[in-house]
Design a protein around this motif. Structure first.
Motif, short mmCIF file in Angstrom:
data_model
loop_
_atom_site.label_atom_id
_atom_site.label_comp_id
_atom_site.label_asym_id
_atom_site.label_seq_id
_atom_site.Cartn_x
_atom_site.Cartn_y
_atom_site.Cartn_z
N SER A 46 -1.22 7.81 -3.18
CA SER A 46 -1.46 7.83 -4.63
C SER A 46 -0.34 8.47 -5.42
CB SER A 46 -2.78 8.56 -4.92
OG SER A 46 -3.86 7.87 -4.35
N GLU A 47 0.08 9.69 -5.04
CA GLU A 47 1.07 10.39 -5.85
C GLU A 47 2.42 9.68 -5.80
OE1 GLU A 47 2.59 14.94 -6.72
OE2 GLU A 47 1.77 14.46 -4.75
N ILE A 48 2.82 9.22 -4.63
CA ILE A 48 4.07 8.49 -4.50
C ILE A 48 4.01 7.19 -5.29
CG2 ILE A 48 5.57 7.28 -2.87
CD1 ILE A 48 4.84 9.40 -0.80
N GLY A 49 2.87 6.51 -5.21
CA GLY A 49 2.73 5.26 -5.94
C GLY A 49 2.80 5.44 -7.44
N ARG A 50 2.11 6.46 -7.94
CA ARG A 50 2.07 6.67 -9.38
C ARG A 50 3.41 7.15 -9.91
NH1 ARG A 50 1.09 10.94 -12.57
NH2 ARG A 50 0.57 12.30 -10.80
N LYS A 51 4.02 8.12 -9.22
CA LYS A 51 5.26 8.73 -9.72
C LYS A 51 6.50 7.91 -9.41
CE LYS A 51 3.89 13.61 -9.67
NZ LYS A 51 4.20 14.94 -9.10
N GLY A 71 0.83 -1.20 0.00
CA GLY A 71 0.00 0.00 0.00
C GLY A 71 0.86 1.24 0.00
N VAL A 72 0.45 2.26 -0.76
CA VAL A 72 1.25 3.47 -0.89
C VAL A 72 0.34 4.66 -1.23
CG1 VAL A 72 1.72 2.96 -3.32
CG2 VAL A 72 3.27 4.45 -2.10
N ILE A 101 4.06 1.81 2.41
CA ILE A 101 5.10 2.83 2.21
C ILE A 101 4.48 4.19 2.44
CG2 ILE A 101 6.66 3.84 0.51
CD1 ILE A 101 6.97 1.06 -0.70
N ARG A 102 5.12 4.98 3.28
CA ARG A 102 4.53 6.25 3.69
C ARG A 102 5.61 7.26 4.04
NH1 ARG A 102 1.91 6.74 9.20
NH2 ARG A 102 3.21 8.60 9.23
N PRO A 103 5.33 8.55 3.88
CA PRO A 103 6.27 9.57 4.35
C PRO A 103 6.16 9.72 5.86
CG PRO A 103 4.39 10.61 3.29
CD PRO A 103 4.19 9.14 3.15
N GLY A 104 7.29 9.68 6.54
CA GLY A 104 7.29 9.85 7.98
C GLY A 104 7.13 8.55 8.73
N MET A 105 7.51 8.57 9.99
CA MET A 105 7.43 7.39 10.84
C MET A 105 5.99 7.19 11.32
SD MET A 105 10.54 6.24 11.01
CE MET A 105 10.65 5.24 12.48
N PRO A 106 5.53 5.94 11.40
CA PRO A 106 4.17 5.69 11.89
C PRO A 106 4.10 5.82 13.40
CG PRO A 106 5.30 3.62 11.49
CD PRO A 106 6.24 4.71 11.05
N PRO A 107 2.92 6.17 13.92
CA PRO A 107 2.78 6.28 15.38
C PRO A 107 2.74 4.92 16.07
CG PRO A 107 0.68 6.69 14.30
CD PRO A 107 1.71 6.57 13.20
N ASP A 108 2.38 3.87 15.34
CA ASP A 108 2.24 2.53 15.92
C ASP A 108 3.61 1.92 16.15
OD1 ASP A 108 1.57 0.01 16.70
OD2 ASP A 108 0.27 -0.43 15.00
N THR A 119 -1.67 -1.17 -4.01
CA THR A 119 -2.85 -0.36 -3.69
C THR A 119 -2.45 1.08 -3.49
OG1 THR A 119 -3.98 -2.23 -2.64
CG2 THR A 119 -4.75 -0.03 -2.06
N LEU A 120 -3.07 2.00 -4.24
CA LEU A 120 -2.82 3.43 -4.12
C LEU A 120 -4.00 4.07 -3.41
CD1 LEU A 120 -0.74 2.59 -6.28
CD2 LEU A 120 -1.19 4.74 -7.45
N SER A 121 -3.72 4.80 -2.34
CA SER A 121 -4.81 5.42 -1.58
C SER A 121 -4.29 6.61 -0.80
CB SER A 121 -5.43 4.40 -0.61
OG SER A 121 -6.37 5.02 0.23
N ASP A 122 -5.10 7.66 -0.72
CA ASP A 122 -4.78 8.82 0.12
C ASP A 122 -5.62 8.82 1.40
OD1 ASP A 122 -2.79 10.04 -1.43
OD2 ASP A 122 -4.26 10.92 -2.76
N ALA A 123 -6.30 7.72 1.66
CA ALA A 123 -7.18 7.66 2.83
C ALA A 123 -6.43 7.32 4.10
CB ALA A 123 -8.28 6.63 2.59
#
Length: 301
Positions: free
Chosen positions: A101-106, A98-99, A144-151, A127-131
């Motif tokens: 949308s913009e990061i996934g596409r580009k 999962g990533v 894959i995400r920008p920044g560290m997760p809180p979990d 899976t591309l999602s901004d949700a």
């Protein structure tokens, strides 16, 4: 005898797709075949798993419990297969990624395609999602995400690091001018990102070694990072973007860097995955492959 493992995998795909038609597309079969298979499962188990009409699809309470068990069982089956095939040096199996949308596409779409070309026994569902992506609740192997997760119950590895850039289009400069200091942003039309009902309007910068914030008042805000980009390029306002998103725009002049004399907060692109003792070889290979490809593409290293 029915193939229970195959049925459980089918049910996981069905729940993730959210519809018979979506499941059919994911499996490359007809909706009628998917509907028959679900009915056969329900008859065998003696309970309804899904409430479905032409406009509504939802798991029943029994279906939700089955799905929870099915996800765990399929993860264990995949890990067992991966462990055995890793000994033969052949990574294979399904990898759910999962990533945003913009990061996934580009950034990721081409890398994923290159990965499965190199490792043809591995299947990747991207899976591309901004949700907002949750590696546990959404059933991903990697998010894959920008920044560290809180979990803190998940594992995280860094892929690439980049700086943020305050930017605007030449059209905006002609119409409104550009800020000379971060405080001047308060007088400009700013564009902000929304995540889970929170507007990210606290833009962090460094004046020397001092960490400071400017609280902009967004004229426009959206949950889509791609819309933020499009609005900035079309002259709608000033945006705070990560360099990897806008490097090409800066090179060709579609966007102009503002306030380059100030250092804006860096961001790290992270890969998040469930904490497991034995990480499947396909997951390790994918993480190494993505890290190498992104660093080569954006930093030449």
């Amino acid at each position: 005898m029915p193939d229970e493992i195959s049925d459980l995998r089918f049910f996981c795909i069905l729940a993730a797709a959210g519809s018979i038609a979506g499941c059919a597309r994911a499996m490359g079969l007809s909706p009628a075949a998917m509907s028959r298979r679900l009915s056969t499962m329900e008859a065998r188990l003696g309970t309804r798993l899904v409430t479905r009409t032409s406009r509504h699809f939802a798991l029943t309470s029994e279906g939700q419990r089955l799905h929870e068990h099915a996800v765990r069982i399929m993860q264990e089956v995949d890990e067992a297969e991966a462990e055995l095939t890793a000994r033969a040096g052949i990574p294979r199996g399904l990898l759910r990624v999962g990533v945003p949308s913009e990061i996934g596409r580009k950034m990721l779409a081409g890398v994923v395609a290159a990965f499965v070309e190199q490792y043809p026994e591995v299947t990747v569902q991207l899976t591309l999602s901004d949700a907002g992506l949750d590696v546990i609740d959404d059933g991903f192997d990697i998010a894959i995400r920008p920044g560290m997760p809180p979990d803190q119950e998940v594992m995280t590895t860094s892929l690439i690091n980049s700086r943020r850039v305050v930017c605007a289009s030449p059209e905006y400069r002609e119409r409104k001018g550009l800020p000379a200091t971060p405080h001047d942003l308060l007088k400009h039309d700013c564009i902000c990102l929304i995540r889970r009902q929170r507007i990210f309007n606290e833009w962090v910068y460094f004046d020397g070694k001092a960490r400071k914030e400017v609280h902009v008042s967004p004229r426009l805000a959206t949950s889509s990072s791609e819309v933020v980009h499009d609005w900035a390029v079309s002259g709608r306002g000033i945006a705070l973007k990560v360099l990897w998103d806008i490097a090409d725009d800066l090179k060709c002049g579609r966007l102009i860097e503002c306030l380059s004399g100030y250092k804006w907060e860096d961001v790290t692109l992270c890969a998040v995955y469930p904490s497991r003792t034995h990480l499947p070889s396909r997951t390790r290979l994918f993480l190494d492959f993505v890290r190498k490809e992104l660093r080569q593409a954006y930093f030449g290293t």
